[in-house]
Motif scaffolding. Structure first.
Motif, PDB file in Angstrom:
ATOM      1  N   LYS A   1       0.846  -1.195   0.000  1.00 54.59           N
ATOM      2  CA  LYS A   1       0.000   0.000   0.000  1.00 54.59           C
ATOM      3  C   LYS A   1       0.884   1.248   0.000  1.00 54.59           C
ATOM      4  O   LYS A   1       1.957   1.261   0.603  1.00 54.59           O
ATOM      5  CB  LYS A   1      -0.900   0.025   1.244  1.00 54.59           C
ATOM      6  N   ASN A   2       0.380   2.306  -0.662  1.00 57.33           N
ATOM      7  CA  ASN A   2       1.025   3.614  -0.586  1.00 57.33           C
ATOM      8  C   ASN A   2       2.509   3.549  -0.966  1.00 57.33           C
ATOM      9  O   ASN A   2       3.361   4.148  -0.299  1.00 57.33           O
ATOM     10  CB  ASN A   2       0.878   4.186   0.833  1.00 57.33           C
ATOM     11  N   VAL A   3       2.823   2.823  -2.034  1.00 62.34           N
ATOM     12  CA  VAL A   3       4.219   2.641  -2.466  1.00 62.34           C
ATOM     13  C   VAL A   3       4.666   3.853  -3.280  1.00 62.34           C
ATOM     14  O   VAL A   3       3.995   4.251  -4.229  1.00 62.34           O
ATOM     15  CB  VAL A   3       4.371   1.355  -3.297  1.00 62.34           C
ATOM     16  N   SER A   4       5.798   4.450  -2.906  1.00 61.43           N
ATOM     17  CA  SER A   4       6.317   5.610  -3.627  1.00 61.43           C
ATOM     18  C   SER A   4       6.829   5.194  -5.003  1.00 61.43           C
ATOM     19  O   SER A   4       7.348   4.080  -5.169  1.00 61.43           O
ATOM     20  CB  SER A   4       7.457   6.264  -2.841  1.00 61.43           C
ATOM     21  N   PRO A   5       6.708   6.069  -6.017  1.00 61.62           N
ATOM     22  CA  PRO A   5       7.183   5.723  -7.362  1.00 61.62           C
ATOM     23  C   PRO A   5       8.694   5.546  -7.407  1.00 61.62           C
ATOM     24  O   PRO A   5       9.426   6.137  -6.604  1.00 61.62           O
ATOM     25  CB  PRO A   5       6.750   6.934  -8.206  1.00 61.62           C
ATOM     26  N   ARG A   6       9.157   4.727  -8.336  1.00 59.68           N
ATOM     27  CA  ARG A   6      10.599   4.516  -8.493  1.00 59.68           C
ATOM     28  C   ARG A   6      11.219   5.706  -9.202  1.00 59.68           C
ATOM     29  O   ARG A   6      10.684   6.185 -10.196  1.00 59.68           O
ATOM     30  CB  ARG A   6      10.871   3.238  -9.285  1.00 59.68           C
ATOM     31  N   MET A   7      12.347   6.182  -8.687  1.00 61.72           N
ATOM     32  CA  MET A   7      13.061   7.308  -9.272  1.00 61.72           C
ATOM     33  C   MET A   7      14.533   7.176  -8.918  1.00 61.72           C
ATOM     34  O   MET A   7      14.910   6.407  -8.029  1.00 61.72           O
ATOM     35  CB  MET A   7      12.536   8.645  -8.713  1.00 61.72           C
ATOM     36  N   ASP A   8      15.349   7.958  -9.612  1.00 66.91           N
ATOM     37  CA  ASP A   8      16.775   7.994  -9.277  1.00 66.91           C
ATOM     38  C   ASP A   8      16.964   8.807  -8.002  1.00 66.91           C
ATOM     39  O   ASP A   8      16.603   9.979  -7.939  1.00 66.91           O
ATOM     40  CB  ASP A   8      17.577   8.627 -10.423  1.00 66.91           C
ATOM     41  N   THR A   9      17.494   8.179  -6.974  1.00 65.13           N
ATOM     42  CA  THR A   9      17.768   8.883  -5.721  1.00 65.13           C
ATOM     43  C   THR A   9      19.217   8.659  -5.300  1.00 65.13           C
ATOM     44  O   THR A   9      19.522   8.438  -4.130  1.00 65.13           O
ATOM     45  CB  THR A   9      16.813   8.425  -4.597  1.00 65.13           C
ATOM     46  N   SER A  10      20.110   8.698  -6.281  1.00 68.11           N
ATOM     47  CA  SER A  10      21.527   8.581  -5.956  1.00 68.11           C
ATOM     48  C   SER A  10      21.969   9.841  -5.217  1.00 68.11           C
ATOM     49  O   SER A  10      21.532  10.946  -5.520  1.00 68.11           O
ATOM     50  CB  SER A  10      22.358   8.380  -7.228  1.00 68.11           C
ATOM     51  N   LEU A  11      22.834   9.668  -4.242  1.00 70.01           N
ATOM     52  CA  LEU A  11      23.278  10.760  -3.389  1.00 70.01           C
ATOM     53  C   LEU A  11      24.794  10.894  -3.473  1.00 70.01           C
ATOM     54  O   LEU A  11      25.518   9.890  -3.469  1.00 70.01           O
ATOM     55  CB  LEU A  11      22.861  10.486  -1.935  1.00 70.01           C
TER      56      LEU A  11
END
Length: 200
Positions: free
Chosen positions: A164-174
């Motif tokens: 439930k309430n899963v955030s979309p996949r995106m590039d989150t390289s830091l």
């Protein structure tokens, strides 16, 4: 937050740690369910100790065991960044649209935080600000299978946790530099995560 009277157990709903999935699976067997408004659903440990624990001890004289999940801090912020990228916040100061994850984390480390990066703190959620006290049993979010096994044993049932309430996949390289700053700025969060359980 969920309270189970027979098991004398309180499950606190740390934001961005599958709290909606856990609520869906566990609410039917809980005696008290705090849900809806995020300020109610995500009742902090401090507020729980201040008011709610006194209420449930009317029915059970032994203080309930408290349990919660904690997410690796960078991963937790990644989930917030992706969540706030959604259409529902588009065009608002809280949106992360048009920003990189580096910008989001840099904003999070500021004091005061800009609106798009004001997402609270796991350490603040899970501890008492005026006492050397915290949620009794902490599990790592990435040990969900072990946490589920612990819950099943504690509640005496089998659980099916829906997504439930899963955030979309995106590039989150830091960047390495910001990662180092994050570890320093969120030392309490990392300490809690490092000390959390990964086995049932």
């Amino acid at each position: 937050m969920l309270y189970f009277e027979k098991q004398n157990l309180v499950l606190l709903a740390t934001p961005k740690t599958a709290s909606t999935s856990l609520e869906t699976a566990l609410a039917p067997m809980a005696d008290i369910v705090l849900q809806g408004d995020p300020r109610i659903k995500h009742c902090t440990y401090h507020r729980y100790k201040w008011r709610f624990e006194k209420f449930v001890m009317i029915f059970n004289k032994t203080p309930p065991e408290t349990v919660a999940l904690i997410r690796e801090p960078e991963d937790w912020l990644s989930s917030w960044f992706r969540f706030r990228h959604g259409d529902w916040l588009k065009g608002t100061p809280r949106s992360t649209r048009g920003k990189t994850f580096d910008e989001f984390v840099a904003g999070y480390l500021l004091d005061p935080k800009p609106a798009f990066a004001a997402v609270g703190s796991q350490a603040a959620f899970l501890t008492h600000p005026m006492q050397d006290d915290q949620v009794q049993t902490l599990f790592r979010y990435d040990a969900m299978a072990q946490f589920q096994a612990w819950l099943e044993d504690r509640l005496g049932c089998k659980l099916d946790l829906p997504q439930k309430n899963v955030s979309p996949r995106m590039d989150t390289s830091l960047s390495a530099e910001l990662r180092e700053h994050l570890r320093h700025g969120c030392a309490r969060d990392y300490a809690l995560y490092d000390g959390a359980r990964s086995t049932a």
